[in-house]
Design a protein around this motif. Structure first.
Motif, PDB file in Angstrom:
ATOM      1  N   ASP A 334       0.838  -1.200   0.000  1.00  0.00           N
ATOM      2  CA  ASP A 334       0.000   0.000   0.000  1.00  0.00           C
ATOM      3  C   ASP A 334       0.872   1.249   0.000  1.00  0.00           C
ATOM      4  O   ASP A 334       0.606   2.221  -0.727  1.00  0.00           O
ATOM      5  N   GLY A 335       1.945   1.223   0.793  1.00  0.00           N
ATOM      6  CA  GLY A 335       2.849   2.362   0.831  1.00  0.00           C
ATOM      7  C   GLY A 335       3.621   2.550  -0.464  1.00  0.00           C
ATOM      8  O   GLY A 335       3.777   3.682  -0.952  1.00  0.00           O
ATOM      9  N   MET A 336       4.118   1.463  -1.059  1.00  0.00           N
ATOM     10  CA  MET A 336       4.889   1.591  -2.290  1.00  0.00           C
ATOM     11  C   MET A 336       4.010   2.054  -3.445  1.00  0.00           C
ATOM     12  O   MET A 336       4.441   2.858  -4.286  1.00  0.00           O
ATOM     13  N   ILE A 337       2.789   1.540  -3.535  1.00  0.00           N
ATOM     14  CA  ILE A 337       1.883   1.987  -4.597  1.00  0.00           C
ATOM     15  C   ILE A 337       1.597   3.472  -4.448  1.00  0.00           C
ATOM     16  O   ILE A 337       1.598   4.236  -5.426  1.00  0.00           O
ATOM     17  N   ALA A 338       1.355   3.913  -3.201  1.00  0.00           N
ATOM     18  CA  ALA A 338       1.090   5.333  -2.970  1.00  0.00           C
ATOM     19  C   ALA A 338       2.329   6.177  -3.247  1.00  0.00           C
ATOM     20  O   ALA A 338       2.230   7.287  -3.789  1.00  0.00           O
ATOM     21  N   GLY A 339       3.501   5.683  -2.900  1.00  0.00           N
ATOM     22  CA  GLY A 339       4.715   6.466  -3.061  1.00  0.00           C
ATOM     23  C   GLY A 339       5.156   6.620  -4.496  1.00  0.00           C
ATOM     24  O   GLY A 339       5.541   7.720  -4.919  1.00  0.00           O
ATOM     25  N   VAL A 340       5.092   5.547  -5.277  1.00  0.00           N
ATOM     26  CA  VAL A 340       5.611   5.629  -6.641  1.00  0.00           C
ATOM     27  C   VAL A 340       4.596   6.212  -7.616  1.00  0.00           C
ATOM     28  O   VAL A 340       4.973   6.877  -8.590  1.00  0.00           O
ATOM     29  N   HIS A 341       3.312   5.977  -7.380  1.00  0.00           N
ATOM     30  CA  HIS A 341       2.296   6.490  -8.308  1.00  0.00           C
ATOM     31  C   HIS A 341       1.718   7.831  -7.863  1.00  0.00           C
ATOM     32  O   HIS A 341       1.161   8.562  -8.682  1.00  0.00           O
ATOM     33  N   ARG A 342       1.768   8.098  -6.582  1.00  0.00           N
ATOM     34  CA  ARG A 342       1.303   9.363  -6.011  1.00  0.00           C
ATOM     35  C   ARG A 342      -0.156   9.644  -6.361  1.00  0.00           C
ATOM     36  O   ARG A 342      -0.550  10.765  -6.671  1.00  0.00           O
ATOM     37  N   VAL A 343      -0.952   8.598  -6.313  1.00  0.00           N
ATOM     38  CA  VAL A 343      -2.396   8.718  -6.568  1.00  0.00           C
ATOM     39  C   VAL A 343      -3.180   8.343  -5.319  1.00  0.00           C
ATOM     40  O   VAL A 343      -4.055   9.083  -4.876  1.00  0.00           O
ATOM     41  N   THR A 344      -2.850   7.174  -4.717  1.00  0.00           N
ATOM     42  CA  THR A 344      -3.478   6.788  -3.450  1.00  0.00           C
ATOM     43  C   THR A 344      -2.777   7.477  -2.296  1.00  0.00           C
ATOM     44  O   THR A 344      -1.739   8.120  -2.472  1.00  0.00           O
ATOM     45  N   ASN A 345      -3.320   7.303  -1.086  1.00  0.00           N
ATOM     46  CA  ASN A 345      -2.794   8.066   0.057  1.00  0.00           C
ATOM     47  C   ASN A 345      -2.286   7.185   1.195  1.00  0.00           C
ATOM     48  O   ASN A 345      -2.180   7.653   2.327  1.00  0.00           O
ATOM     49  N   PHE A 346      -1.968   5.918   0.934  1.00  0.00           N
ATOM     50  CA  PHE A 346      -1.425   5.023   1.955  1.00  0.00           C
ATOM     51  C   PHE A 346      -2.412   4.922   3.127  1.00  0.00           C
ATOM     52  O   PHE A 346      -2.098   5.303   4.262  1.00  0.00           O
ATOM     53  N   LEU A 347      -3.557   4.345   2.853  1.00  0.00           N
ATOM     54  CA  LEU A 347      -4.630   4.243   3.828  1.00  0.00           C
ATOM     55  C   LEU A 347      -4.195   3.516   5.103  1.00  0.00           C
ATOM     56  O   LEU A 347      -4.501   3.946   6.217  1.00  0.00           O
ATOM     57  N   LEU A 348      -3.480   2.408   4.958  1.00  0.00           N
ATOM     58  CA  LEU A 348      -3.154   1.569   6.108  1.00  0.00           C
ATOM     59  C   LEU A 348      -2.178   2.229   7.070  1.00  0.00           C
ATOM     60  O   LEU A 348      -2.011   1.754   8.197  1.00  0.00           O
ATOM     61  N   PHE A 349      -1.521   3.290   6.657  1.00  0.00           N
ATOM     62  CA  PHE A 349      -0.607   3.978   7.566  1.00  0.00           C
ATOM     63  C   PHE A 349      -1.350   4.542   8.774  1.00  0.00           C
ATOM     64  O   PHE A 349      -0.798   4.598   9.878  1.00  0.00           O
ATOM     65  N   ASP A 350      -2.602   4.933   8.599  1.00  0.00           N
ATOM     66  CA  ASP A 350      -3.383   5.529   9.684  1.00  0.00           C
ATOM     67  C   ASP A 350      -4.192   4.499  10.461  1.00  0.00           C
ATOM     68  O   ASP A 350      -4.925   4.867  11.380  1.00  0.00           O
ATOM     69  N   ALA A 480       8.373  14.149 -19.932  1.00  0.00           N
ATOM     70  CA  ALA A 480       7.744  13.061 -20.684  1.00  0.00           C
ATOM     71  C   ALA A 480       7.782  11.733 -19.941  1.00  0.00           C
ATOM     72  O   ALA A 480       7.093  10.789 -20.339  1.00  0.00           O
ATOM     73  N   VAL A 481       8.560  11.622 -18.875  1.00  0.00           N
ATOM     74  CA  VAL A 481       8.656  10.373 -18.113  1.00  0.00           C
ATOM     75  C   VAL A 481       7.524  10.356 -17.100  1.00  0.00           C
ATOM     76  O   VAL A 481       7.660  10.865 -15.978  1.00  0.00           O
ATOM     77  N   THR A 482       6.406   9.764 -17.474  1.00  0.00           N
ATOM     78  CA  THR A 482       5.206   9.744 -16.628  1.00  0.00           C
ATOM     79  C   THR A 482       4.678   8.333 -16.421  1.00  0.00           C
ATOM     80  O   THR A 482       3.523   8.154 -16.043  1.00  0.00           O
ATOM     81  N   SER A 483       5.494   7.326 -16.687  1.00  0.00           N
ATOM     82  CA  SER A 483       5.008   5.947 -16.614  1.00  0.00           C
ATOM     83  C   SER A 483       4.620   5.543 -15.204  1.00  0.00           C
ATOM     84  O   SER A 483       3.707   4.734 -15.009  1.00  0.00           O
ATOM     85  N   CYS A 484       5.298   6.075 -14.200  1.00  0.00           N
ATOM     86  CA  CYS A 484       5.015   5.708 -12.815  1.00  0.00           C
ATOM     87  C   CYS A 484       4.223   6.781 -12.084  1.00  0.00           C
ATOM     88  O   CYS A 484       3.375   6.461 -11.244  1.00  0.00           O
ATOM     89  N   ALA A 485       4.505   8.058 -12.354  1.00  0.00           N
ATOM     90  CA  ALA A 485       3.848   9.151 -11.635  1.00  0.00           C
ATOM     91  C   ALA A 485       3.828  10.389 -12.523  1.00  0.00           C
ATOM     92  O   ALA A 485       4.641  10.515 -13.441  1.00  0.00           O
ATOM     93  N   PRO A 486       2.919  11.315 -12.261  1.00  0.00           N
ATOM     94  CA  PRO A 486       2.896  12.560 -13.042  1.00  0.00           C
ATOM     95  C   PRO A 486       4.179  13.354 -12.844  1.00  0.00           C
ATOM     96  O   PRO A 486       4.885  13.208 -11.844  1.00  0.00           O
ATOM     97  N   HIS A 487       4.472  14.176 -13.826  1.00  0.00           N
ATOM     98  CA  HIS A 487       5.666  15.022 -13.762  1.00  0.00           C
ATOM     99  C   HIS A 487       5.550  16.033 -12.632  1.00  0.00           C
ATOM    100  O   HIS A 487       4.489  16.630 -12.410  1.00  0.00           O
ATOM    101  N   ARG A 488       6.647  16.220 -11.893  1.00  0.00           N
ATOM    102  CA  ARG A 488       6.704  17.205 -10.811  1.00  0.00           C
ATOM    103  C   ARG A 488       7.643  18.331 -11.237  1.00  0.00           C
ATOM    104  O   ARG A 488       8.865  18.132 -11.295  1.00  0.00           O
ATOM    105  N   PRO A 489       7.119  19.494 -11.572  1.00  0.00           N
ATOM    106  CA  PRO A 489       8.006  20.579 -12.030  1.00  0.00           C
ATOM    107  C   PRO A 489       8.901  21.080 -10.910  1.00  0.00           C
ATOM    108  O   PRO A 489       8.468  21.292  -9.782  1.00  0.00           O
TER     109      PRO A 489
END
Length: 634
Positions: A334-350, A480-489
């Protein structure tokens, strides 16, 4: 009768070349049977003095030559050619006696293990490796066998054990086998099952060990249908499974959502396996939907409580350990999915959880489960004064927990934010308090410690995500590298600051993890996004106008692209990331070539440095072009 007298009806004495004579058969006798008496016992025929001078001895005691020379006359029986008494010569002509020496074969192709037997000519077609069957070469004991051997048969051949047969078959001579040995090819489900444990299980070791799982499957427990099908689907990703791969996935999902499927730990395991596989197969949206259901079911059955393992383990310590690992692996994923994709919020942490920490991997696989420890013990180890060893899985959990703490930290807008210092303290504490045996990704047996490997790359990735927004690396070339997460300017800067150094160092450490002496496919697929994150840092740095360590940086980029290319053999997400990283590398190269046209670019360069830089650029881009051509041709 004197020794020089011979007769057609008496044994013939042959001279051995030293003056000694050896008993033999006369030319008129064809065998050792019949009316002829048995050969007389061997007696000394020449003394040592005559033998040494190669002179004929008269056999007297003493002989005439020794008598005339006043020498000591000593007789020793000659063993040349002697093979002992032959009471039954026809019983087994191939039997080797203790006094025999192995005869020298005149055929250079014969096997020395056959002890001089005439080589048997076997058709080449029977010797193919894939269809090798000793029963085809050696006749069966059954006289009604249709095999017709050469004259005399092969039954007298001395055979040897075949090391490639099973132990019970290798313990008896092949010539005595009553039925030909057969090699049953494993079925596709069996191959997928074995591939799961060989390639995947070490990266996410929460399913029961292989022997325990086979025992439960053989007992016919229906609640294992979903998890067993999910395991076969994961295994099918590593082998050529054809259309069965999609069938396994659909069947696994169907079984998970059947009304008759009990909501238990096995269902959570099945869903978690599917989630991991879908995420690596570029089906992140579907994986997130299943993740929400998996987390809901885990909380409904109280998988996050200390008592769950004991209540549902059936008194089996390995099953209890599997339930603890299932909760914590769900937590880490849950943490890795949230960290690399930055879409979910790591629910189980709380979510409050008092589940015991997992043990070491070798303890789990062997069933030697120690008394479990808890997160409270882990946090208090410095202050309690108790020197307790914690498992690599525990340090992996601690790294994921630091990632959760980072994700709960408000977004920083300036380098001096105290929240940045707090998170960096957590990351540094994780690193400096590692015991010596955990500082590297190799265990005491010089094998990869995948749990520590994941703990290290989670920490490095967290460091990049913490410091990159505050660094001086312009991220716009890598948008252009957005395969894992959106671009962070990230805005550009004129010089490196401390956050830039943290970012570059973490990216370098991730690239060095690729050089571990293990197949890159032995790691969890989440390593794909970590390598992509490091590649973004490398590319952002390479895009700068001028850097001093450009050659080393190009090697890091090449290393990352090679790893992504290899991981893409199984995981589609790596193929997408690899294409994006190579595309950005080409864009940066073209921009740097355009800059080189400007004479001001070469100010401060010697002619040798100019030539070296141009050749290095040409070399790396030729390699990138070759990689792209191979990828497009697949």
């Amino acid at each position: 009768m004197s020794s020089a007298t011979t007769s057609s009806n008496s044994p013939t004495q042959f001279n051995d070349g030293t003056g000694a004579t050896t008993p033999g058969l006369s030319s008129g006798s064809s065998d050792g049977k019949g009316s002829q008496p048995p050969p007389p016992p061997s007696v000394p025929a020449a003394c040592l003095a005559c033998r040494s001078k190669h002179l004929k001895c008269d056999g007297m005691t003493p002989c005439s030559r020794c008598l005339s020379s006043n020498s000591e006359c000593i007789y020793v029986a000659s063993r040349r050619g002697y093979k002992g008494p032959r009471r039954n010569p026809a019983a087994n002509p191939n039997k080797r006696h203790a006094s025999d020496s192995p005869p020298v074969s005149t055929n250079g192709d014969s096997c020395p293990m056959l002890l001089g037997h005439t080589p048997v000519q076997v058709p080449v077609t029977t010797m193919s490796v894939s269809g090798f069957n000793p029963a085809i070469i050696l006749p069966q004991a059954d006289p009604a066998s249709p095999y017709s051997g050469p004259p005399g048969g092969l039954a007298s051949l001395q055979v040897f054990r075949n090391p490639f047969l099973a132990n019970h078959a290798a313990s008896r001579p092949m010539g005595l086998a009553t039925t030909p040995p057969t090699q049953q090819m494993p079925t596709l489900p069996e191959r997928c099952f074995e591939a799961f444990y060989h390639f995947f299980h070490a990266g996410h070791p929460f399913v029961l060990p292989r022997e325990q799982m086979l025992r439960l499957l053989n007992d016919g427990k229906t609640q294992l249908d979903a998890v067993a099908t999910a395991m076969r689907w994961i295994g099918s990703l590593y082998i050529d499974a054809g259309p069965a791969r999609a069938i396994y996935l659909d069947e696994a999902i169907r079984l998970c959502y059947l009304p008759s499927t009990p909501k238990d730990g096995f269902l959570v395991q099945a869903l978690l396996l599917i989630i991991i596989g879908l995420d690596g197969s570029c089906q992140q949206e579907r994986a997130r939907e299943l993740l929400a259901d998996c987390e809901r079911i885990a909380l409904e059955i109280n998988l996050n409580t200390r008592s769950f393992a004991a209540m549902h383990g059936g008194g089996n310590a390995v099953i209890e350990e599997s339930w603890r690992r299932t909760w914590w692996d769900l937590y880490v994923c849950d943490g890795m999915i949230a960290g690399v994709h930055r879409v979910t919020n790591f629910l189980l942490f709380d979510i409050a959880a008092d589940v015991a920490l997992p043990c070491e991997e070798h303890e789990y696989l062997t069933g030697d489960i120690p008394q479990p420890m808890y997160m409270e013990d882990f946090d208090d180890q410095i202050f309690s004064g108790e020197d307790r060893p914690f498992s690599s899985f525990a340090y992996r959990i601690a790294a994921a927990r630091n990632l959760g703490r980072f994700m709960r930290t408000p977004i920083t807008l300036f380098p001096g934010d105290e929240n940045v210092a707090k998170i960096e303290s957590l990351l540094t504490n994780w690193r400096i308090h590692l015991p010596e045996s955990k500082r590297h990704n190799i265990n005491k047996k010089c094998k990869l410690d995948e749990m520590m490997f994941q703990g290290h790359f989670i920490t490095h990735a967290c460091s990049i995500m913490l410091h990159q927004p505050l660094s001086q690396l312009d991220s716009s070339p890598t948008r252009a590298v957005t395969s894992c997460a959106p671009h962070r300017p990230v805005a550009t800067g004129q010089e490196f600051n401390v956050h830039t150094q943290h970012t570059v160092t973490a990216a370098y450490e991730i690239s060095q993890m690729i050089t571990m002496p293990v197949p890159v496919l032995s790691h969890t697929h989440f390593f794909t996004c970590v390598v992509t994150l490091a590649s973004i840092v490398h590319l952002s740095k390479w895009a700068l106008y001028f850097i001093h360590d450009e050659e080393d940086l190009r090697q890091q980029i090449r290393l990352n692209i090679g790893a992504l290319t290899k991981i893409s053999d199984v995981w589609k997400a790596a193929d997408t990331a690899c294409g994006q990283v190579k595309g950005v590398a080409q864009e940066i190269y073209r921009a740097k070539k355009a800059q080189q046209i400007n004479p001001a670019f070469w100010v401060g360069f010697t002619q040798e440095q100019m030539i070296s830089s141009i050749n290095a650029d040409e070399g790396i881009m030729a390699e990138f072009d070759g990689m792209l051509a191979v990828t497009q041709g697949q």
